[in-house]
Enzyme design. Structure first.
Site, PDB file in Angstrom:
ATOM      1  N   GLY A   1       0.832  -1.202   0.000  1.00  0.00           N
ATOM      2  CA  GLY A   1       0.000   0.000   0.000  1.00  0.00           C
ATOM      3  C   GLY A   1       0.858   1.239   0.000  1.00  0.00           C
TER       4      GLY A   1
ATOM      5  N   ASP B   1      -2.646   5.818  20.950  1.00  0.00           N
ATOM      6  CA  ASP B   1      -3.288   5.904  19.635  1.00  0.00           C
ATOM      7  C   ASP B   1      -3.815   4.544  19.205  1.00  0.00           C
ATOM      8  OD1 ASP B   1      -4.207   7.228  17.383  1.00  0.00           O
ATOM      9  OD2 ASP B   1      -2.342   6.982  16.277  1.00  0.00           O
TER      10      ASP B   1
ATOM     11  N   GLY C   1       0.618   5.874   0.756  1.00  0.00           N
ATOM     12  CA  GLY C   1      -0.183   6.988   1.240  1.00  0.00           C
ATOM     13  C   GLY C   1       0.632   8.262   1.245  1.00  0.00           C
TER      14      GLY C   1
END
Length: 396
Positions: free
Chosen positions: A141, A256, A143
């Site tokens: 992937g 987080d 980003g």
């Protein structure tokens, strides 16, 4: 919303897709109870074979038949055996799917490669990897500032996140360096293992173990909902890792935790990832004071000009993740339909929490545990070690 591409160190918009399961109609009011029937699912089961199953699977058998799912395993088995000899089996129902809105990441002032490397490497740094030691495979992937690949290092399958320097800032590299320092301290089967960093002039990569199934957020939207036992297993994995962080001396607060930061391995283990915002709590009575994380999974105590919080912010986030797991993304992610301002007002001021109505088929004791985990008052939330023990009861 910020997230990591396929669970591997990245920020990009989210547009999930999920296949809706076929909803089976329940029996109508006119169904007539017969004195005896054949329940094919239990036809060859005995008390001995049922007792050999884990409690979570027994609970599922009870749920499928509309039987109570609370109580000891022995009582649940007895109910099933009584059912086998007398009552008809109802059909299951499935809640509807919800949509998710994408959020765009923020652009930052870039740094050059040489300065990046000088920031990252210091006299205390260990674990450097040369680029020629890495074999880059298929792309996982990409980003905002990183492309992620499956690859190998010294014959081991690894995840390689290569940074695009033109989109990277000094703040990003400071966060990355801190994440590495935290990861190097953690050794747990449910925490993604740090392998090393490549800091060649042209290539800056962080290397970790490979979790082939990607992050939990995407995984729930690609894979049909598994058994209740498997759902509990994922929750237990997450609870074990979080409890491990909190029980260290000094303890570590992730800050987080969210479904995008949980990775799933090929053997269906859940592992916590992304320690860029983690902090070490040096004293047991110390409170942290920095705002951070993704609002949808943030505990309300984050939302003040001078926040004070403890490990209980992770307990809150885990409660939301467990809700996601039980719904298996059919109800969206927490507060998906609220703006940031609406979220603060609803969650902090009105104590709104994700809906539980469509999860009522699960044991009330489990749902109550989740609701305790996301209480507004941190002192009323259980410890993660307590959560581990409660979840373990379903795996025995």
């Amino acid at each position: 919303m910020l997230r990591r591409a396929n669970g591997y160190f990245d920020f990009q918009p989210m547009t999930p897709h999920s296949e809706q399961q076929q909803q089976l109609p329940p029996f109508g009011k006119g169904f007539q109870t017969i004195e005896r029937h054949v329940d094919e699912g239990l036809q060859f089961e005995t008390e001995e074979t049922l007792n050999a199953m884990i409690k979570a699977d027994i609970v599922t058998l009870c749920q499928e038949r509309g039987l109570p799912s609370e109580g000891d395993k022995k009582d649940l088995v007895k109910n099933l055996m009584n059912w086998k000899n007398a009552k008809p089996v109802p059909g299951p129902t499935t809640p509807q799917l919800c949509s998710v809105e994408p959020v765009v990441s923020v652009q930052k002032k870039p740094l050059n490669t040489f300065h990046l490397n000088s920031l990252l490497i210091d006299a205390n740094f260990h674990g450097e990897i040369t680029y020629d030691q890495l074999k880059i495979g298929r792309k996982l992937g990409s980003g905002g500032f990183k492309d992620c690949y499956a690859g190998t290092y010294n014959g081991e399958n690894v995840a390689i996140g290569e940074l695009r320097v033109q989109n990277f800032t000094e703040l990003d590299i400071t966060e990355m360096k801190h994440e590495i320092n935290v990861l190097k301290q953690l050794r747990h089967e449910n925490i993604v293992r740090f392998v090393g960093v490549c800091t060649s002039v042209r290539h800056l990569c962080i290397v970790t173990e490979l979790c082939e199934n990607g992050d939990l957020y995407d995984y729930m939207r690609k894979i049909r909902k598994p058994s209740f036992g498997r759902l509990i297993s994922y929750m237990h994995d997450i609870a074990l890792a979080t409890s491990y962080m909190h029980s260290r001396k000094p303890s570590i607060i992730h800050r987080d935790l969210k479904s995008m930061n949980i990775l799933i391995t090929t053997d269906n283990q859940a592992k916590i990832n992304d320690f860029g915002l983690a902090r070490i709590r040096t004293r047991a009575n110390a409170s942290m004071h920095t705002q951070c994380g993704t609002p949808n999974w943030q505990a309300p105590e984050f939302w003040s000009p001078n926040p004070r919080y403890t490990e209980k912010v992770d307990v809150y986030a885990c409660g939301l993740i467990f809700w996601e797991i039980l719904s298996w993304a059919e109800l969206g992610y927490p507060y998906y339909n609220l703006t940031e301002h609406q979220l603060y007002e609803a969650v902090r001021d009105k104590e709104v929490r994700p809906p539980m109505e469509k999860l009522r088929k699960y044991p009330q004791s489990l749902l109550s545990l989740i609701q305790d985990m996301w209480r507004k008052d941190p002192k009323k939330r259980p410890s993660m070690s307590y959560v581990v023990d409660r979840l373990a009861e379903y795996l025995q």
